[in-house]
Motif scaffolding. Structure first.
Motif, PDB file in Angstrom:
ATOM      1  N   GLY A  69       0.828  -1.210   0.000  1.00 41.45           N
ATOM      2  CA  GLY A  69       0.000   0.000   0.000  1.00 41.45           C
ATOM      3  C   GLY A  69       0.855   1.250   0.000  1.00 41.45           C
ATOM      4  N   ALA A  70       1.920   1.229   0.799  1.00 42.44           N
ATOM      5  CA  ALA A  70       2.841   2.376   0.838  1.00 42.44           C
ATOM      6  C   ALA A  70       3.541   2.550  -0.506  1.00 42.44           C
ATOM      7  N   MET A  71       3.930   1.441  -1.139  1.00 36.24           N
ATOM      8  CA  MET A  71       4.592   1.518  -2.444  1.00 36.24           C
ATOM      9  C   MET A  71       3.631   2.059  -3.511  1.00 36.24           C
ATOM     10  N   THR A  72       2.376   1.646  -3.441  1.00 38.90           N
ATOM     11  CA  THR A  72       1.373   2.145  -4.383  1.00 38.90           C
ATOM     12  C   THR A  72       1.163   3.642  -4.192  1.00 38.90           C
ATOM     13  N   ALA A  73       1.070   4.066  -2.939  1.00 39.70           N
ATOM     14  CA  ALA A  73       0.907   5.496  -2.644  1.00 39.70           C
ATOM     15  C   ALA A  73       2.120   6.285  -3.131  1.00 39.70           C
ATOM     16  N   LEU A  74       3.313   5.759  -2.907  1.00 38.83           N
ATOM     17  CA  LEU A  74       4.524   6.439  -3.366  1.00 38.83           C
ATOM     18  C   LEU A  74       4.542   6.550  -4.891  1.00 38.83           C
ATOM     19  N   ALA A  75       4.177   5.472  -5.578  1.00 37.32           N
ATOM     20  CA  ALA A  75       4.127   5.503  -7.045  1.00 37.32           C
ATOM     21  C   ALA A  75       3.114   6.535  -7.539  1.00 37.32           C
ATOM     22  N   LEU A  76       1.970   6.615  -6.867  1.00 37.65           N
ATOM     23  CA  LEU A  76       0.942   7.587  -7.243  1.00 37.65           C
ATOM     24  C   LEU A  76       1.446   9.013  -7.023  1.00 37.65           C
ATOM     25  N   ILE A  77       2.107   9.245  -5.916  1.00 41.50           N
ATOM     26  CA  ILE A  77       2.665  10.574  -5.629  1.00 41.50           C
ATOM     27  C   ILE A  77       3.728  10.944  -6.660  1.00 41.50           C
ATOM     28  N   LEU A  78       4.618  10.006  -6.969  1.00 40.54           N
ATOM     29  CA  LEU A  78       5.659  10.283  -7.963  1.00 40.54           C
ATOM     30  C   LEU A  78       5.053  10.561  -9.333  1.00 40.54           C
ATOM     31  N   SER A  79       4.001   9.854  -9.671  1.00 35.77           N
ATOM     32  CA  SER A  79       3.311  10.087 -10.933  1.00 35.77           C
ATOM     33  C   SER A  79       2.700  11.487 -10.964  1.00 35.77           C
ATOM     34  N   TYR A  80       2.118  11.887  -9.848  1.00 31.45           N
ATOM     35  CA  TYR A  80       1.515  13.221  -9.753  1.00 31.45           C
ATOM     36  C   TYR A  80       2.584  14.307  -9.827  1.00 31.45           C
ATOM     37  N   VAL A  81       3.665  14.142  -9.097  1.00 28.25           N
ATOM     38  CA  VAL A  81       4.763  15.116  -9.106  1.00 28.25           C
ATOM     39  C   VAL A  81       5.318  15.257 -10.522  1.00 28.25           C
ATOM     40  N   GLU A  82       5.440  14.131 -11.205  1.00 27.81           N
ATOM     41  CA  GLU A  82       5.973  14.145 -12.565  1.00 27.81           C
ATOM     42  C   GLU A  82       5.111  14.968 -13.520  1.00 27.81           C
ATOM     43  N   SER A  83       3.821  15.050 -13.244  1.00 30.78           N
ATOM     44  CA  SER A  83       2.927  15.808 -14.120  1.00 30.78           C
ATOM     45  C   SER A  83       3.245  17.304 -14.112  1.00 30.78           C
ATOM     46  N   PHE A  84       3.995  17.755 -13.113  1.00 35.51           N
ATOM     47  CA  PHE A  84       4.364  19.170 -13.033  1.00 35.51           C
ATOM     48  C   PHE A  84       5.708  19.481 -13.684  1.00 35.51           C
ATOM     49  N   VAL A  85       6.418  18.454 -14.114  1.00 34.69           N
ATOM     50  CA  VAL A  85       7.732  18.652 -14.729  1.00 34.69           C
ATOM     51  C   VAL A  85       7.543  18.892 -16.219  1.00 34.69           C
ATOM     52  N   PRO A  86       7.902  20.094 -16.691  1.00 36.80           N
ATOM     53  CA  PRO A  86       7.744  20.368 -18.120  1.00 36.80           C
ATOM     54  C   PRO A  86       8.749  19.554 -18.940  1.00 36.80           C
ATOM     55  N   MET A  87       8.262  18.966 -20.008  1.00 38.11           N
ATOM     56  CA  MET A  87       9.128  18.171 -20.882  1.00 38.11           C
ATOM     57  C   MET A  87       9.149  18.809 -22.265  1.00 38.11           C
ATOM     58  N   PRO A  88      10.268  18.652 -22.968  1.00 37.88           N
ATOM     59  CA  PRO A  88      10.426  19.340 -24.256  1.00 37.88           C
ATOM     60  C   PRO A  88       9.573  18.773 -25.390  1.00 37.88           C
ATOM     61  N   LEU A  89       9.178  17.503 -25.298  1.00 38.84           N
ATOM     62  CA  LEU A  89       8.429  16.875 -26.384  1.00 38.84           C
ATOM     63  C   LEU A  89       7.216  16.142 -25.829  1.00 38.84           C
ATOM     64  N   PRO A  90       6.144  16.072 -26.589  1.00 34.52           N
ATOM     65  CA  PRO A  90       4.963  15.333 -26.132  1.00 34.52           C
ATOM     66  C   PRO A  90       5.282  13.847 -25.949  1.00 34.52           C
ATOM     67  N   GLY A  91       4.746  13.271 -24.898  1.00 40.72           N
ATOM     68  CA  GLY A  91       4.932  11.851 -24.636  1.00 40.72           C
ATOM     69  C   GLY A  91       6.202  11.501 -23.888  1.00 40.72           C
ATOM     70  N   VAL A  92       7.124  12.437 -23.803  1.00 45.60           N
ATOM     71  CA  VAL A  92       8.377  12.205 -23.086  1.00 45.60           C
ATOM     72  C   VAL A  92       8.125  12.453 -21.604  1.00 45.60           C
ATOM     73  N   LYS A  93       8.502  11.455 -20.778  1.00 44.50           N
ATOM     74  CA  LYS A  93       8.303  11.556 -19.341  1.00 44.50           C
ATOM     75  C   LYS A  93       9.526  11.015 -18.618  1.00 44.50           C
ATOM     76  N   LEU A  94       9.626  11.360 -17.357  1.00 45.97           N
ATOM     77  CA  LEU A  94      10.730  10.857 -16.543  1.00 45.97           C
ATOM     78  C   LEU A  94      10.504   9.410 -16.098  1.00 45.97           C
ATOM     79  N   GLY A  95       9.272   9.024 -15.929  1.00 46.38           N
ATOM     80  CA  GLY A  95       8.970   7.659 -15.490  1.00 46.38           C
ATOM     81  C   GLY A  95       9.270   7.430 -14.029  1.00 46.38           C
ATOM     82  N   LEU A  96       9.025   8.436 -13.204  1.00 50.98           N
ATOM     83  CA  LEU A  96       9.350   8.333 -11.786  1.00 50.98           C
ATOM     84  C   LEU A  96       8.647   7.167 -11.096  1.00 50.98           C
TER      85      LEU A  96
END
Length: 166
Positions: A16-43
């Protein structure tokens, strides 16, 4: 002193903690601007690789599936769910196969996971748009997936070496 064996309750709490951490990292990643569409960090893939090595493929797949579902429900759409599910499923499947061979480090497993996540999303895009033309974008996503995979894999290897297995 209490016995700290991995009881079912402890394992459920950990996952449950790992799932919550993955969800948080996914949310945080949504705020990171990327130079090209579809490119993500994959946190969130950091958590998938960690759980894959510590708990096995079924639990890693479960954490990824729940994270994708919650992320799409909270921050996305039906279309984003299709892309994320395809990417996560292909990524976990390939990472599990490579992990099972014991020939690849977390770094190599993560690189393959990053590349396959993007490949899964391109496949869904081809199906949804009914054209193979978007596959021309795959080389760019392959490079970005590999680069992100290196960063995530190096961090996963560091965490796996520093966090004791219980």
């Amino acid at each position: 002193m209490t016995d700290k064996k991995r009881t079912p309750a402890r394992r459920a709490a950990f996952l449950g903690a790992m799932t919550a951490l993955a969800l948080i990292l996914s949310y945080v990643e949504s705020f990171v601007p990327m130079p090209l569409p579809g490119v993500k960090l994959g946190l969130a893939n950091l958590v998938a690789v960690f759980v894959l090595y510590r708990e096995g493929v079924l639990r890693a797949a479960g954490v990824s599936l729940i994270r994708v579902l919650l992320s799409s429900l909270l921050f996305g759409s039906t279309v984003s769910l299709a892309y994320s599910l395809a990417g996560a499923a292909l990524s976990i499947a390939v990472m599990a196969c490579l992990r099972r061979t014991d020939r690849f480090s977390p770094l190599g497993v993560s690189i393959a996971g990053g590349v396959m996540h993007n490949a899964g999303q391109i496949i869904v895009c081809c199906i949804l748009l009914d054209t193979a033309a978007v596959a021309a974008y795959l080389p760019i996503l392959t490079v970005s997936g590999a680069v992100a995979g290196v960063a995530i894999g190096a961090l996963a290897a560091l965490l796996l070496s520093r966090i004791p297995k219980k």
